[in-house]
Design an enzyme around this catalytic site. Structure first.
Site: not given
Length: 427
Positions: A92, A95, A222, A312
């Site tokens: 992404h 990110e 991410h 994440e």
């Protein structure tokens, strides 16, 4: 039955890395636009030319190279019984912490190798490491134009066509869940017809990359939360909206171990409370968090022999450069410890007619069968311990010619799920 070992090794390794690592100052960190990133990667290659190689796996929609930096004692060569590992960042575009961490990791590996750090030297000698800092360079440029202070939650998330690349892979989960009901296969699933024309250029490049390299372990970096997320991302019960259900793979125990390895080696992920959310031990099953279709980590597992988790890493998707030193210190040991799992949890199987094969396994006793067209299958039993990888050798004998049969080819059914509203969480 076997008993899991207590989680003490990552903390010992973290101490060792903390003692031998270079001092980190704020001036070492910056946000890298595309040209800056390319210069940084080539600078590492120039600094460590004998253990690195740069190659492109393809281009983005706007023509930017998807550059990979490889670390190996024999770059460009697959060595027998040497596992292949990959890190993927910036899927992404907005990110960005993963992108910067992978650039810094590349510099760190080069510096520590030159300093003759035995842990890093062993890692590079025993593993072929591939680092793709940015899968979505076009999206990054969109997000970077707004900058850290003004970047929105979705601006730059998709590629130049505003397609979310983590919703763009062929939906093999639907086929897998169908096969579960019909006792079909559960791995190395076929791709649907004309799949090349159904995905974005960046996704196509990554799938071709997977086809060309036998990756064993991977992580996809991410931002927007702090948790180690493992497959399956897609729920088995897609009919119930608003309800989350745990969707386990057949290798759920090892995926949990891999996620814990990163979480407990991370500075604060394992504590659970981050970004206003709580995840026990800092890990979660993807579908238990929220269901996601056509994601990259599930595709890795179902299409190839590669175990991938989604990391994440930050509450803020595009933090200011001043926040990057803390992120590096929090993730440095975790990035190295996770990478080491490719050798610590692996069974090496060498087929003496056509190369090698790897499989991540937990301690236990397993029955392994090797088969190939034109050869008689061979079965062996192996006991895997908690320490180093085990080697298992197979010598397949040619099958009698009269037993060879050619199975008719049947068209593949595209069992992709019907379109449904997408939930755009951090992943």
């Amino acid at each position: 039955m076997w008993e899991e070992q207590p989680w003490t090794l990552p903390w010992l390794c973290a101490l060792l890395l903390g003692l031998m690592g270079f001092l980190v100052s704020g001036s070492d960190f910056q946000h890298h636009k595309y040209e800056d990133m390319v210069r940084a990667l080539f600078a590492v290659q120039s600094e460590c030319p004998y253990i690195t190689r740069i190659y492109s796996i393809g281009h983005s929609v706007e023509g930017r190279h998807l550059y990979v930096l490889e670390f190996s004692d024999n770059p460009g060569i697959h060595e027998a019984l040497e596992p292949e590992f990959k890190y993927v960042g910036n899927m992404h575009g907005n990110e960005v912490v993963g992108r910067e961490l992978l650039i810094k990791l590349s510099q760190f590996l080069c510096e520590e190798y030159r300093a003759r750090n035995q842990r890093i030297m062993r890692l590079i000698h025993d593993t072929r490491i591939h680092i793709l800092p940015s899968m979505n360079p076009d999206g990054y440029e969109v997000a970077a134009r707004q900058g850290p202070e003004f970047n929105g939650y979705l601006v730059g998330r998709g590629n130049a066509r505003e397609i979310d690349l983590n919703r763009d892979f062929p939906d093999l989960n639907a086929l897998m869940y169908y096969y579960e009901k019909t006792k079909g296969r559960n791995h190395h699933l076929p791709l649907p017809d004309n799949w090349e024309h159904q995905v974005q250029p960046e996704t196509l490049a990554v799938i071709k990359w997977m086809q060309n390299y036998n990756f064993i372990l991977s992580a996809n970096l991410h931002g927007g939360a702090v948790v180690a997320n493992y497959p399956f991302d897609k729920s088995r019960d897609g009919r119930v909206r608003g309800r989350t259900t745990y969707s386990a793979t057949p290798d759920d125990k090892i995926f949990r171990k891999l996620a814990r390895t990163y979480s407990y080696a991370h500075g604060w992920m394992h504590k659970g409370w981050n970004c206003g959310d709580y995840f026990d031990e800092g890990i979660t099953n993807g579908a238990s968090w929220y269901s996601l279709s056509k994601g990259m980590q599930d595709f890795n597992y179902l299409y190839t022999n590669c175990f991938e988790i989604t990391l994440e890493l930050s509450c803020d998707k595009f933090p200011p450069a001043s926040a990057l030193p803390r992120e590096w210190l929090g993730n440095r040991e975790a990035l190295v410890s996770y990478l080491e799992q490719v050798s610590q949890c692996t069974t090496h199987t060498q087929l003496h007619f056509d190369g090698d094969y790897f499989r991540l396994l937990l301690p236990g006793t397993y029955t392994v069968t090797a088969s190939a067209p034109g050869y008689l299958p061979f079965t062996s039993t192996v006991t895997v311990g908690p320490a180093e990888a085990i080697q298992l050798h197979f010598y397949l004998k040619p099958a009698p010619k009269q037993n060879l049969k050619v199975k008719p080819h049947h068209g593949r059914r595209n069992l992709s799920s019907p379109k449904a509203p997408l939930k755009l969480g951090p992943r």
